[in-house]
Design a protein around this motif. Structure first.
Motif, PDB file in Angstrom:
ATOM      1  N   GLU A 112       6.319  -0.872   7.814  1.00  0.00           N
ATOM      2  CA  GLU A 112       5.797   0.469   7.591  1.00  0.00           C
ATOM      3  C   GLU A 112       6.980   1.390   7.352  1.00  0.00           C
ATOM      4  N   GLU A 156       4.296   9.867   9.545  1.00  0.00           N
ATOM      5  CA  GLU A 156       3.178   9.492   8.685  1.00  0.00           C
ATOM      6  C   GLU A 156       3.598   8.287   7.853  1.00  0.00           C
ATOM      7  N   VAL A 157       2.755   7.270   7.788  1.00  0.00           N
ATOM      8  CA  VAL A 157       3.065   6.082   7.004  1.00  0.00           C
ATOM      9  C   VAL A 157       2.942   6.434   5.518  1.00  0.00           C
ATOM     10  N   LEU A 207       4.292   3.999   3.124  1.00  0.00           N
ATOM     11  CA  LEU A 207       4.267   2.709   2.446  1.00  0.00           C
ATOM     12  C   LEU A 207       4.122   1.630   3.508  1.00  0.00           C
ATOM     13  N   SER A 208       3.317   0.605   3.199  1.00  0.00           N
ATOM     14  CA  SER A 208       3.224  -0.547   4.094  1.00  0.00           C
ATOM     15  C   SER A 208       3.103  -1.808   3.254  1.00  0.00           C
ATOM     16  N   TYR A 209       3.599  -2.908   3.793  1.00  0.00           N
ATOM     17  CA  TYR A 209       3.510  -4.201   3.122  1.00  0.00           C
ATOM     18  C   TYR A 209       3.952  -5.303   4.071  1.00  0.00           C
ATOM     19  N   ARG A 259       0.838  -1.200   0.000  1.00  0.00           N
ATOM     20  CA  ARG A 259       0.000   0.000   0.000  1.00  0.00           C
ATOM     21  C   ARG A 259       0.871   1.247   0.000  1.00  0.00           C
ATOM     22  N   TRP A 260       0.661   2.089  -1.007  1.00  0.00           N
ATOM     23  CA  TRP A 260       1.276   3.413  -0.999  1.00  0.00           C
ATOM     24  C   TRP A 260       0.296   4.326  -0.296  1.00  0.00           C
ATOM     25  N   GLU A 261       0.587   4.648   0.945  1.00  0.00           N
ATOM     26  CA  GLU A 261      -0.356   5.364   1.799  1.00  0.00           C
ATOM     27  C   GLU A 261      -0.397   6.864   1.516  1.00  0.00           C
ATOM     28  N   ARG A 262       0.747   7.434   1.165  1.00  0.00           N
ATOM     29  CA  ARG A 262       0.814   8.860   0.841  1.00  0.00           C
ATOM     30  C   ARG A 262       2.073   9.096   0.010  1.00  0.00           C
TER      31      ARG A 262
END
Length: 149
Positions: A124, A131-132, A134-136, A87-90
């Motif tokens: 993360e 601020e996150v 990227l997560s995986y 997930r590209w969070e921002r």
């Protein structure tokens, strides 16, 4: 050297400091993801982002650098097996500083190779404001300690 047996589910680590530059963002994008909001500040200002942003794949590559430099170096690693729930969070912008948080969420032995185990890490990547971005979940193959028997 940390082997499969040395890694505990539930353990956490935080590490790294990676400074993102405009030159690196555009250089990576020109070679691998040449969309205008990654390569051209004027075009990026007219995009949904409103400014130049790093490619998500560049952000993932920076996270790999943080992992290698701060975590994987002392492991009996045998490579990666998978990355899930990416997930590209921002967006990441020039001047940000990234670091990484990791939690070991699962581990199990290989059914086909008694010398290999699998470790699932929840990752993360966070910016300087915590601020996150990227997560995986990444599954790594880790060598098992050889028995003396």
């Amino acid at each position: 050297m940390r082997y499969f047996e040395d890694i505990e589910v539930g353990s956490t680590e935080e590490f790294g400091e990676y400074h993102v530059t405009k030159a690196e963002i555009t250089e990576f994008a020109e070679q691998y993801d040449p969309q205008p909001f990654h390569t051209d500040e004027d075009a990026a200002s007219e995009s949904a982002f409103g400014e130049l942003v790093a490619s998500g794949w560049h952000t993932a590559a920076m996270s790999m650098r943080l992992l290698v430099d701060n975590y994987l170096g002392d492991q009996a690693g045998m490579g990666g097996r998978s990355a899930d729930e990416l997930r590209w969070e921002r967006p990441v912008t020039p001047g940000e500083t990234l670091s990484l948080r990791l939690e070991v969420v699962d581990k199990h032995c290989s059914e086909s190779d008694p010398q290999r185990g699998y470790v699932d890490n929840y990752i993360e990547v966070v910016n300087q404001d915590d601020e996150v971005v990227l997560s995986y979940i990444v599954t790594g193959m880790i060598e098992r300690r050889k028995s003396d028997e």
